[in-house]
Design an enzyme around this catalytic site. Structure first.
Site, PDB file in Angstrom:
ATOM      1  N   CYS A  81       0.831  -1.204   0.000  1.00  0.00           N
ATOM      2  CA  CYS A  81       0.000   0.000   0.000  1.00  0.00           C
ATOM      3  C   CYS A  81       0.865   1.254   0.000  1.00  0.00           C
ATOM      4  O   CYS A  81       2.096   1.192   0.074  1.00  0.00           O
ATOM      5  CB  CYS A  81      -0.925   0.004   1.222  1.00  0.00           C
ATOM      6  SG  CYS A  81      -0.032   0.113   2.780  1.00  0.00           S
ATOM      7  N   CYS A 139       3.144   1.502   3.016  1.00  0.00           N
ATOM      8  CA  CYS A 139       4.378   0.728   2.863  1.00  0.00           C
ATOM      9  C   CYS A 139       5.375   1.492   1.988  1.00  0.00           C
ATOM     10  O   CYS A 139       6.571   1.549   2.283  1.00  0.00           O
ATOM     11  CB  CYS A 139       4.076  -0.624   2.230  1.00  0.00           C
ATOM     12  SG  CYS A 139       3.019  -1.688   3.221  1.00  0.00           S
ATOM     13  N   ASP A 181      23.070 -50.414 -15.119  1.00  0.00           N
ATOM     14  CA  ASP A 181      24.112 -50.724 -14.155  1.00  0.00           C
ATOM     15  C   ASP A 181      23.418 -50.879 -12.796  1.00  0.00           C
ATOM     16  O   ASP A 181      22.282 -50.418 -12.627  1.00  0.00           O
ATOM     17  CB  ASP A 181      25.139 -49.595 -14.126  1.00  0.00           C
ATOM     18  CG  ASP A 181      26.112 -49.734 -12.980  1.00  0.00           C
ATOM     19  OD1 ASP A 181      26.758 -50.790 -12.882  1.00  0.00           O
ATOM     20  OD2 ASP A 181      26.206 -48.789 -12.174  1.00  0.00           O
ATOM     21  N   ASP A 206      26.067 -44.689 -13.963  1.00  0.00           N
ATOM     22  CA  ASP A 206      26.464 -43.466 -13.261  1.00  0.00           C
ATOM     23  C   ASP A 206      27.944 -43.374 -12.945  1.00  0.00           C
ATOM     24  O   ASP A 206      28.430 -42.299 -12.616  1.00  0.00           O
ATOM     25  CB  ASP A 206      25.688 -43.358 -11.945  1.00  0.00           C
ATOM     26  CG  ASP A 206      26.287 -44.231 -10.847  1.00  0.00           C
ATOM     27  OD1 ASP A 206      26.548 -45.416 -11.129  1.00  0.00           O
ATOM     28  OD2 ASP A 206      26.495 -43.719  -9.736  1.00  0.00           O
ATOM     29  N   ASP A 240      31.205 -47.047 -15.927  1.00  0.00           N
ATOM     30  CA  ASP A 240      30.148 -47.073 -16.939  1.00  0.00           C
ATOM     31  C   ASP A 240      30.424 -46.159 -18.124  1.00  0.00           C
ATOM     32  O   ASP A 240      29.674 -46.186 -19.096  1.00  0.00           O
ATOM     33  CB  ASP A 240      28.805 -46.669 -16.300  1.00  0.00           C
ATOM     34  CG  ASP A 240      28.413 -47.607 -15.170  1.00  0.00           C
ATOM     35  OD1 ASP A 240      28.606 -48.820 -15.329  1.00  0.00           O
ATOM     36  OD2 ASP A 240      27.934 -47.118 -14.140  1.00  0.00           O
TER      37      ASP A 240
END
Length: 753
Positions: free
Chosen positions: A46, A49, A449, A629, A633
């Site tokens: 407002c 504020c 995996d 991961d 791999d």
């Protein structure tokens, strides 16, 4: 009014005690020597504020002016650093007054000029088309000659500026292509626009019955609508990952060797530097926690809803939010190679990549233009030779040229690719290569995996038997590796061993090897660590040996990921055979595979054995999706038809994978396959729609039954239909955060390298 302000809540980028350097970094330097800073104040509601914020900031030393915009809930502060020993405490003052406040960095405020250019051009073309169409209704309804001529002149006055302003997007593109000695889809569009406009002006000046200003402007309008939608989709596809980059601070507080702190831009922070991450700050760069404990909100990065506790030794990635605790972090990746930067590059690659379908569409579009030009010229010549009426012949040729513009074909593939990339990223899945989407839709076999992929890889030692004199040697070996087995052994041993080794090496798929005082120590696979025929491992695959003789063995427990069984079930429902390839012992692999529903498995495999299995499947015409991961791999991920890895995978795993999914939710695998298959279906539909449209309308246009206006409408509707169909890619069913996961299952295993 203070009563309207909510109590301050710590925002992602707010600092109750902001750094001087960060405030300067987020500010704009003005010509008069002052600085301008923009703050977001979402709890300002407002006029009271507004007055309070301006008053309390205006009273700070060094602040020249403070202005609040209630519409945007932002405050612009002008301040002069020369008047104060430090920057004014803007954020701290607002937080103390009960207003949540955040710094807004200047680069994010810049508007997209291309988007604005397209919107303005579309609006101009739309305004002109609407008014010209109103006039055309009267003309086509049989207006008297005087009224018809007046409406033609008014239409010309509306069309000319609209064509030159809005059509310049196509004209400039076509001219650039022709200057480079090539053609693009804007060449036939531009030729059609210019010829139609020229013929309409000629007819107007010669009091002709028909002028096609409506066709020209309508064509431009609908083409711009399609192009604007395409641009908006691409912008929207990047918005999620760009939102992550906006969370990253402008710089980092680097701790010097003497304990001093200096705020540096992220580009100037080097790997190995130690930075401080205070409570409420985002982690600016990937790193390893050296000191401090706290909880991190990782939802924006991994999708995890619960805060994640961190302590010394924990790995952090940029974008995480430090909720509490002050952390000292050693930087492990430069800004250019950080997690967030990698995500941005993946999205760009996903949008720009050239899949087989897209390369085919590009080649067709490249040959399409000269073919259509030749066809239009042939139609003109044929009709002119048959009727002797150049005007009618040119009108029909223009209709053919317009109705066959390859816009729908040009949009058929990229729009699907952009829409699919956006849909995937909404589910935390990022493509590193645009062709990965097409390859993912083709897979007929899924390879997993085990350790770290279907299980958490957070091993726990359940049984240990080591000759006591060698316990320190085992800990010295294990503490030098980041493999899950080694981490579990080191954690079981308590404090990290400071014992020196004469040499140390890590052999992927085999184990750890070190030398001390002339003895060879190995920790890893029994068939590697033990000399042939010199001892029995007792059924344990992970052993410790001294000069090839058994001196200890281990058993482990691993935690099955809660999403593993559901992901396997969904892949099976999609008709995809699943196979498990693991380096673990046969007993542990068989028990685990049976528990989660995988019928085909292979155990005791080295990295090269996984690659050989993938090659054998490829030789039998199988198209494999490899999900892994770890360090082991990497070769298998590269050898597969297409591959996926989690974002927390080892660097070599992420580098080799075609697709990266955030977090560890394995439901990302069937979800990605579903979206890829839906995208393939949309591509085929778009290509069928584009080709079918042309097969239908070209003969009709060549026969002279299509006016330029109808040609413009038909061609535009075909392009919009392709765009609309591309946006119909459905979201994969289910949400990774909405399912209630079952309790984790402890899986007994004898883990290996």
């Amino acid at each position: 009014m203070a009563s309207h302000a909510m109590p301050a809540v710590q925002a992602p980028t707010s600092l109750t005690g902001q750094s001087v350097d960060e405030l300067i970094f987020a500010s704009q330097s003005l010509d008069d020597g002052t600085m301008r800073t923009q703050l977001s104040v979402p709890t300002a509601h407002c006029g009271g504020c507004m007055a309070k914020i301006e008053r309390i900031l205006g009273n700070l030393e060094g602040v020249v002016a403070a202005r609040v915009n209630l519409s945007t809930r932002r405050v612009t502060v002008t301040w002069r650093q020369a008047q104060t020993a430090s920057a004014p405490p803007l954020l701290a003052t607002l937080n103390e007054a009960g207003f949540e406040a955040n710094l807004l960095s200047q680069p994010d405020e810049r508007a997209d000029p291309e988007k604005r250019r397209l919107i303005v051009a579309t609006a101009v073309a739309g305004f002109a088309a609407m008014n010209i169409m109103l006039l055309s209704v009267s003309v086509w309804s049989g207006a008297d000659p005087a009224t018809r001529q007046l409406f033609h002149l008014i239409s010309a006055l509306l069309a000319l500026p609209a064509v030159f302003f809005s059509g310049r997007i196509f004209f400039l593109s076509a001219w650039s292509a022709l200057r480079a000695g090539r053609t693009n889809m804007d060449v036939p569009i531009s030729i059609g626009i210019v010829l139609t406009l020229g013929l309409s002006i000629y007819d107007t000046l010669h009091f002709g019955r028909h002028a096609y200003f409506d066709a020209v402007v309508t064509l431009i309008f609908f083409l711009l609508v399609g192009r604007t939608l395409d641009h908006a989709m691409r912008d929207k596809a990047r918005s999620a990952v760009l939102g992550l980059t906006r969370m990253t601070p402008a710089g980092a507080n680097v701790i010097g060797t003497d304990g001093s702190r200096a705020f540096r831009p992220l580009e100037d922070v080097s790997v190995g530097d130690v930075i401080l991450v205070a409570p409420g700050e985002r982690v600016p760069l990937d790193g390893l926690v050296l000191a401090g404990e706290g909880d991190l909100d990782t939802a924006a990065v991994t999708g995890e809803a619960m805060p994640v506790p961190v302590r010394p030794g924990s790995t952090l990635v940029s974008g995480m939010l430090n909720l509490n605790g002050s952390l000292k972090v050693r930087v492990t990746n430069s800004h250019a190679r950080s997690f967030l930067s990698e995500m941005v590059r993946m999205m760009e690659a996903a949008e720009q990549g050239r899949a087989r379908y897209r390369r085919l569409a590009d080649r067709v579009a490249a040959y399409y233009s000269p073919i259509i030009h030749s066809l239009a010229l042939a139609v003109f010549a044929g009709w002119f030779l048959d009727t002797g009426d150049w005007h009618r012949a040119l009108t029909i040729a223009i209709s053919v040229l317009i109705v066959t513009c390859p816009c729908a074909l040009g949009l058929a593939i990229p729009m699907v690719q952009v829409a699919a990339a956006k849909r995937l990223f909404e589910h935390g899945i990022a493509l590193k290569d645009g062709s990965a989407l097409e390859r993912l839709a083709q897979v007929d076999t899924v390879i997993f995996d085990k350790t770290g992929t279907l299980t958490h890889g957070d091993l726990r030692v359940s049984k240990i038997a080591i000759d006591e004199p060698y316990r320190a040697i085992v800990m010295a070996l294990a503490s030098r590796s980041n493999h899950p087995v080694a981490r579990a052994i080191a954690a079981n041993g308590g404090a990290l061993s400071g014992l020196d080794l004469d040499s140390f090496s890590e052999l992927p798929g085999r184990g750890l090897e070190g030398q001390r005082n002339g003895h060879l120590f190995r920790l890893g696979r029994a068939d590697w660590a033990l000399n042939p025929g010199t001892g029995e491992s007792g059924g344990f695959q992970t052993v410790f040996s001294v000069d090839g003789e058994l001196a200890g063995h281990f058993a482990f427990l691993d935690v099955e990921k809660t999403s593993a069984r559901e992901a396997v079930a969904k892949l099976d429902a999609l008709g995809l055979p699943i196979e498990l390839l693991s380096g673990d012992h046969i007993a542990s692999v068989s028990g685990f595979a049976n528990a989660i529903g995988i019928a085909h498995w292979r155990a005791g495999l080295l990295p090269q054995h996984k690659v050989e299995r993938l090659q054998a499947l490829a030789d039998s015409q199988r198209l494999t999706l490899m999900v892994g991961d770890g360090l082991n791999d990497g070769p298998a991920l590269a050898a597969a038809h297409v591959s996926m890895a989690p974002s927390n995978a080892a660097d070599i795993g992420r580098a080799a994978a075609d697709i990266v999914y955030l977090g560890q939710d394995l439901d990302a695998v069937p979800r990605a396959v579903q979206i890829a298959r839906a995208a393939r279906q949309r591509v085929r539909q778009n290509l069928a729609l584009s080709v079918g449209y042309n097969l239908l309308v070209i003969p009709v246009a060549m026969a002279g039954y299509v006016t330029p206006l109808l040609a413009a409408v038909a061609m535009s509707l075909s392009s919009i239909s392709v765009v609309a169909n591309s946006l119909r890619i459905p979201a994969a069913r289910g949400s990774r955060l909405s399912r209630r996961a079952p309790a984790p299952t402890l899986v007994p295993l004898a883990a290996t390298r």
